[in-house]
Design a protein around this motif. Sequence first.
Motif, PDB file in Angstrom:
ATOM      1  N   ARG A 172       0.219   2.139   5.251  1.00 35.62           N
ATOM      2  CA  ARG A 172       0.305   1.886   6.688  1.00 35.62           C
ATOM      3  C   ARG A 172      -1.065   1.399   7.236  1.00 35.62           C
ATOM      4  O   ARG A 172      -1.069   0.469   8.118  1.00 35.62           O
ATOM      5  CB  ARG A 172       0.729   2.976   7.626  1.00 35.62           C
ATOM      6  CG  ARG A 172      -0.256   4.001   7.816  1.00 35.62           C
ATOM      7  CD  ARG A 172      -0.426   4.840   8.994  1.00 35.62           C
ATOM      8  NE  ARG A 172      -0.851   3.794  10.151  1.00 35.62           N
ATOM      9  CZ  ARG A 172      -2.256   3.741  10.174  1.00 35.62           C
ATOM     10  NH1 ARG A 172      -3.030   4.379   9.587  1.00 35.62           N
ATOM     11  NH2 ARG A 172      -2.403   2.930  11.293  1.00 35.62           N
ATOM     12  N   ILE A 189       8.474   1.591   7.321  1.00 36.20           N
ATOM     13  CA  ILE A 189       7.941   1.376   5.738  1.00 36.20           C
ATOM     14  C   ILE A 189       9.153   1.567   5.035  1.00 36.20           C
ATOM     15  O   ILE A 189       9.496   0.901   3.987  1.00 36.20           O
ATOM     16  CB  ILE A 189       6.887   2.254   5.249  1.00 36.20           C
ATOM     17  CG1 ILE A 189       5.694   1.601   5.972  1.00 36.20           C
ATOM     18  CG2 ILE A 189       6.595   2.355   3.869  1.00 36.20           C
ATOM     19  CD1 ILE A 189       4.379   2.461   5.899  1.00 36.20           C
ATOM     20  N   ASN A 217       3.157   6.677  16.928  1.00 33.86           N
ATOM     21  CA  ASN A 217       3.323   5.389  16.306  1.00 33.86           C
ATOM     22  C   ASN A 217       3.418   5.451  14.677  1.00 33.86           C
ATOM     23  O   ASN A 217       4.090   4.792  13.976  1.00 33.86           O
ATOM     24  CB  ASN A 217       1.851   4.580  16.488  1.00 33.86           C
ATOM     25  CG  ASN A 217       1.813   4.171  17.769  1.00 33.86           C
ATOM     26  OD1 ASN A 217       2.915   4.015  18.741  1.00 33.86           O
ATOM     27  ND2 ASN A 217       0.741   3.935  18.493  1.00 33.86           N
ATOM     28  N   PHE A 218       2.552   6.602  13.980  1.00 32.17           N
ATOM     29  CA  PHE A 218       2.786   6.791  12.782  1.00 32.17           C
ATOM     30  C   PHE A 218       4.022   7.104  12.305  1.00 32.17           C
ATOM     31  O   PHE A 218       4.496   6.826  11.496  1.00 32.17           O
ATOM     32  CB  PHE A 218       1.831   8.094  12.447  1.00 32.17           C
ATOM     33  CG  PHE A 218       1.777   8.490  10.892  1.00 32.17           C
ATOM     34  CD1 PHE A 218       1.380   7.618   9.934  1.00 32.17           C
ATOM     35  CD2 PHE A 218       2.219   9.895  10.364  1.00 32.17           C
ATOM     36  CE1 PHE A 218       1.560   7.971   8.665  1.00 32.17           C
ATOM     37  CE2 PHE A 218       2.386   9.933   9.182  1.00 32.17           C
ATOM     38  CZ  PHE A 218       1.750   9.118   8.261  1.00 32.17           C
ATOM     39  N   PHE A 233      -0.504  -6.355  11.436  1.00 28.10           N
ATOM     40  CA  PHE A 233      -0.606  -5.999  12.867  1.00 28.10           C
ATOM     41  C   PHE A 233      -1.941  -6.430  13.707  1.00 28.10           C
ATOM     42  O   PHE A 233      -2.015  -6.589  14.582  1.00 28.10           O
ATOM     43  CB  PHE A 233      -0.004  -4.808  13.100  1.00 28.10           C
ATOM     44  CG  PHE A 233       1.294  -4.734  12.650  1.00 28.10           C
ATOM     45  CD1 PHE A 233       2.394  -4.991  13.396  1.00 28.10           C
ATOM     46  CD2 PHE A 233       1.665  -4.153  11.421  1.00 28.10           C
ATOM     47  CE1 PHE A 233       3.837  -4.932  12.941  1.00 28.10           C
ATOM     48  CE2 PHE A 233       2.970  -4.004  10.977  1.00 28.10           C
ATOM     49  CZ  PHE A 233       3.852  -4.389  11.530  1.00 28.10           C
ATOM     50  N   LEU A 289      -1.192  -2.440   6.083  1.00 28.89           N
ATOM     51  CA  LEU A 289      -0.269  -3.282   7.081  1.00 28.89           C
ATOM     52  C   LEU A 289      -1.025  -3.360   8.259  1.00 28.89           C
ATOM     53  O   LEU A 289      -0.973  -4.458   9.015  1.00 28.89           O
ATOM     54  CB  LEU A 289       1.161  -2.578   7.036  1.00 28.89           C
ATOM     55  CG  LEU A 289       1.821  -2.782   5.790  1.00 28.89           C
ATOM     56  CD1 LEU A 289       3.173  -1.754   6.141  1.00 28.89           C
ATOM     57  CD2 LEU A 289       2.166  -4.267   5.767  1.00 28.89           C
ATOM     58  N   GLU A 290      -1.551  -2.419   8.706  1.00 27.56           N
ATOM     59  CA  GLU A 290      -2.154  -2.414  10.122  1.00 27.56           C
ATOM     60  C   GLU A 290      -3.200  -3.520  10.159  1.00 27.56           C
ATOM     61  O   GLU A 290      -3.312  -4.252  11.017  1.00 27.56           O
ATOM     62  CB  GLU A 290      -2.520  -0.804  10.545  1.00 27.56           C
ATOM     63  CG  GLU A 290      -2.850  -1.262  12.177  1.00 27.56           C
ATOM     64  CD  GLU A 290      -2.755   0.117  12.672  1.00 27.56           C
ATOM     65  OE1 GLU A 290      -1.390   0.808  12.728  1.00 27.56           O
ATOM     66  OE2 GLU A 290      -3.358   0.748  13.491  1.00 27.56           O
ATOM     67  N   GLY A 323      -1.040   8.277  18.907  1.00 26.29           N
ATOM     68  CA  GLY A 323      -1.073   7.930  17.555  1.00 26.29           C
ATOM     69  C   GLY A 323      -0.229   8.311  16.426  1.00 26.29           C
ATOM     70  O   GLY A 323       0.429   7.715  15.817  1.00 26.29           O
ATOM     71  N   CYS A 324       0.366   9.580  16.686  1.00 28.38           N
ATOM     72  CA  CYS A 324       1.023  10.168  15.602  1.00 28.38           C
ATOM     73  C   CYS A 324       2.441   9.588  16.031  1.00 28.38           C
ATOM     74  O   CYS A 324       3.394   9.537  15.245  1.00 28.38           O
ATOM     75  CB  CYS A 324       1.048  11.757  15.693  1.00 28.38           C
ATOM     76  SG  CYS A 324      -0.223  12.582  15.011  1.00 28.38           S
ATOM     77  N   GLN A 348       6.079   3.920  12.110  1.00 28.96           N
ATOM     78  CA  GLN A 348       5.482   3.208  10.928  1.00 28.96           C
ATOM     79  C   GLN A 348       6.190   3.786   9.606  1.00 28.96           C
ATOM     80  O   GLN A 348       6.332   3.146   8.781  1.00 28.96           O
ATOM     81  CB  GLN A 348       4.113   3.201  11.001  1.00 28.96           C
ATOM     82  CG  GLN A 348       3.557   2.608  12.073  1.00 28.96           C
ATOM     83  CD  GLN A 348       1.862   2.551  12.063  1.00 28.96           C
ATOM     84  OE1 GLN A 348       1.576   3.342  11.162  1.00 28.96           O
ATOM     85  NE2 GLN A 348       1.475   2.133  13.193  1.00 28.96           N
ATOM     86  N   PRO A 359      -6.470   5.810  15.136  1.00 29.43           N
ATOM     87  CA  PRO A 359      -5.105   6.068  15.453  1.00 29.43           C
ATOM     88  C   PRO A 359      -4.181   4.948  15.158  1.00 29.43           C
ATOM     89  O   PRO A 359      -4.684   3.854  15.554  1.00 29.43           O
ATOM     90  CB  PRO A 359      -5.273   6.506  17.054  1.00 29.43           C
ATOM     91  CG  PRO A 359      -6.605   6.786  17.272  1.00 29.43           C
ATOM     92  CD  PRO A 359      -7.369   5.880  16.265  1.00 29.43           C
ATOM     93  N   PRO A 360      -2.992   5.260  14.509  1.00 32.34           N
ATOM     94  CA  PRO A 360      -2.109   4.081  14.306  1.00 32.34           C
ATOM     95  C   PRO A 360      -1.664   3.474  15.556  1.00 32.34           C
ATOM     96  O   PRO A 360      -1.465   4.261  16.537  1.00 32.34           O
ATOM     97  CB  PRO A 360      -0.856   4.933  13.714  1.00 32.34           C
ATOM     98  CG  PRO A 360      -1.487   6.272  13.112  1.00 32.34           C
ATOM     99  CD  PRO A 360      -2.809   6.554  14.066  1.00 32.34           C
ATOM    100  N   ALA A 361      -1.627   2.232  15.545  1.00 34.43           N
ATOM    101  CA  ALA A 361      -1.273   1.427  16.633  1.00 34.43           C
ATOM    102  C   ALA A 361       0.235   1.249  16.837  1.00 34.43           C
ATOM    103  O   ALA A 361       1.135   1.377  15.990  1.00 34.43           O
ATOM    104  CB  ALA A 361      -1.989  -0.013  16.598  1.00 34.43           C
ATOM    105  N   ASN A 362       0.509   0.672  17.870  1.00 38.47           N
ATOM    106  CA  ASN A 362       2.107   0.516  18.237  1.00 38.47           C
ATOM    107  C   ASN A 362       2.306  -0.875  17.316  1.00 38.47           C
ATOM    108  O   ASN A 362       1.476  -2.080  17.844  1.00 38.47           O
ATOM    109  CB  ASN A 362       2.203   0.085  19.567  1.00 38.47           C
ATOM    110  CG  ASN A 362       3.595  -0.143  20.013  1.00 38.47           C
ATOM    111  OD1 ASN A 362       4.349  -0.598  19.164  1.00 38.47           O
ATOM    112  ND2 ASN A 362       3.967  -0.517  21.428  1.00 38.47           N
ATOM    113  N   TRP A 363       3.339  -0.982  16.623  1.00 36.77           N
ATOM    114  CA  TRP A 363       3.521  -2.331  15.729  1.00 36.77           C
ATOM    115  C   TRP A 363       4.592  -3.079  16.553  1.00 36.77           C
ATOM    116  O   TRP A 363       4.919  -4.103  15.763  1.00 36.77           O
ATOM    117  CB  TRP A 363       4.089  -1.939  14.245  1.00 36.77           C
ATOM    118  CG  TRP A 363       3.025  -1.326  13.626  1.00 36.77           C
ATOM    119  CD1 TRP A 363       1.673  -1.073  13.748  1.00 36.77           C
ATOM    120  CD2 TRP A 363       3.320  -0.933  11.981  1.00 36.77           C
ATOM    121  NE1 TRP A 363       0.982  -0.838  12.736  1.00 36.77           N
ATOM    122  CE2 TRP A 363       1.742  -0.453  11.671  1.00 36.77           C
ATOM    123  CE3 TRP A 363       4.094  -0.772  10.882  1.00 36.77           C
ATOM    124  CZ2 TRP A 363       1.549  -0.156  10.416  1.00 36.77           C
ATOM    125  CZ3 TRP A 363       3.984  -0.334   9.736  1.00 36.77           C
ATOM    126  CH2 TRP A 363       2.650   0.022   9.396  1.00 36.77           C
TER     127      TRP A 363
END
Lengths: 188, 61
Positions: free
Chosen positions: A175, B47, B39-40, A183, A178-179, B36-37, B43, A104-108
């Motif tokens: 993404r 970008i 955050n996406f 990050f 980059l992560e 997660g979404c 992001q 899952p995408p993390a908090n940047w």
Amino acid sequence: MTSPGEQDIQQHRAYLMRYALLQLRNQEVAEDVVQETLLAALQGLAGFSGNSSQRTWLTGILKHKIIDVMRRKAREQPLTINDDESEADAIDAIFSANGHWQQPPANWGDPAKSLEDSKFREMFEICCRVMPERTARAFMMREVMEMSTEEICKELKITQANLWVILHRARLSLRACLEIKWFGTRTN
Amino acid sequence: MLSCKEASVLLSLSQEQPVGWRARAGLRLHLMLCRGCRNFRLQLDMIRTAIRRFRDDDTPR
């Protein structure tokens, strides 16, 4: 007749180079199109200044030159076309069978802070460079040249659905890169 | 309920064009429940901002 100020030209050149490099990803080719753009501009108009309407005007010329180069390149060595299936497979690999993120995408954190960081910029450029050529071409047309999806489809001779998949794939891979590269190295 | 995969497609698509109300509603619900979404989505915005910033930023490196 006033001759263009050296400083103005240098400033325009720096901007045009960044623009061309983001799209073309090749130093030599980018230098050529910028050179051609400035020459065309000098022939077309006496006097340069650093104002923004001139930048817009120069960018318009540059866009045409970039598209010409891309067309020529496409004729000389057509890219191997990834079929939609392989694009879709690559996207599938990012998710589990039930459609959840594998990672899952993390908090940047605060984007403004990263944007100010030259190290972030470096990582961002690296992550753009590892993108496959065909993906990068479409993605940068959208993000750097800010072309509409209709224009891009016409230029690349693909359908809207093709393009959406390509752009989605580009964003997912950018993404993820980059992560990991940026990050992942920080503690939030 | 949308899966993350479906939600991510809609989020990416929203960068191109407005999505329909049904998709928007589904997305809103999903985002409420899925970090997660969320955050996406942030992001994706970052970008886009970053590319334009790097293109336009005149301060020498």
